[in-house]
Enzyme design. Structure first.
Site, PDB file in Angstrom:
ATOM      1  N   ASP A  32       1.056  -0.951  -0.300  1.00  9.20           N
ATOM      2  CA  ASP A  32      -0.336   0.053  -0.034  1.00  9.20           C
ATOM      3  C   ASP A  32       1.161   0.860  -0.011  1.00  9.20           C
ATOM      4  OD1 ASP A  32      -2.317   1.261   0.701  1.00  9.20           O
ATOM      5  OD2 ASP A  32      -2.237   1.850   2.481  1.00  9.20           O
ATOM      6  N   GLU A  95     -14.724  17.820   3.446  1.00 10.81           N
ATOM      7  CA  GLU A  95     -13.823  16.865   3.521  1.00 10.81           C
ATOM      8  C   GLU A  95     -13.046  16.277   4.835  1.00 10.81           C
ATOM      9  OE1 GLU A  95     -11.596  15.586   0.215  1.00 10.81           O
ATOM     10  OE2 GLU A  95     -13.721  16.249   0.900  1.00 10.81           O
TER      11      GLU A  95
END
Length: 224
Positions: A32, A95
């Site tokens: 990742d 956000e």
């Protein structure tokens, strides 16, 4: 058991002896990116607004330059009379609800900008919908293109290994959202990543990185 204990001391969790034995046959590993290969501490490093004449025709090519968030007044209007400050306010508010590192970085940056501007921000009460994400998401279409100012910005930032996200605004009753803003974020590789990756490659293990970002980020991985 000794192997799993040593792994735990080094931050590696191994699910039992069987998994440890099976690791001998590993030939490829997929890592990742955010928080693993990189520090996971993203910051906003650049941004640009779509020129106002792009709002009238999303298929037209912009013939003017771009502007940063710092050199144009936030009182300037975007699509449907919405000011740039109001767009930043909506983005920061949206956000702030997310736990994703990208979202957190954008929310913090937006709030800092608004705090410095000291501008009053009116509430929209559902009049507008805002989209924040990749180009396909903010366009809500597969056959519409970003304004050239935003797509050019995206290409430039990608060459530097940065992540670009976009913002579009959709007034109530609008047929499609209007892209107005592109934001670039940077995340530095961990100092230990290059050594770990080269060690794996020296063992004959192919190392890949999983990310939704641009192809230029493959430069984070050292060559075998």
């Amino acid at each position: 058991m000794v192997g799993t204990g040593m792994g735990a001391k080094n931050g590696i969790l191994i699910k039992g002896g069987r998994a440890l034995e099976a690791s001998r046959s590993i030939r490829r590993i997929v890592l990742d990116k955010t928080g693993t290969v990189t520090e996971g501490k993203l910051t906003v490093v650049a941004a640009t607004w779509a020129p106002s004449h792009d709002y009238n025709d999303l298929y037209a090519h912009a013939d003017g330059g771009t502007s940063s968030l710092d050199d144009v007044p936030l009182t300037a209007k975007c699509a449907d009379g919405v000011s740039r400050a109001e767009v930043i306010a909506m983005v920061a508010s949206t956000e702030a609800r997310s736990e994703h590192p990208l979202a957190k970085a954008v929310a913090v940056y937006g709030k800092d900008m608004l705090a410095k501007s000291l501008l009053p921000i009116r509430r929209f009460k559902g009049k507008h919908t805002i989209y924040v994400g990749n180009s396909r998401f903010v366009l809500q279409s597969n056959d519409t293109q970003l304004p050239s100012a935003l797509s050019s910005f995206d290409s430039e930032e990608e060459t530097m290994g940065r992540t670009a996200i976009f913002v579009s605004v959709s007034p109530a009753g609008a047929v499609k959202p209007v892209p107005v803003l592109a934001i670039a974020l940077s995340d530095a590789p961990r100092p230990s990543s290059v050594h770990a990756i080269r060690a794996l490659q020296a063992m004959g293990i192919e190392v890949n990185m999983m990310t939704g970002d641009g192809r230029a980020l493959r430069l984070l991985l050292p060559s075998p």
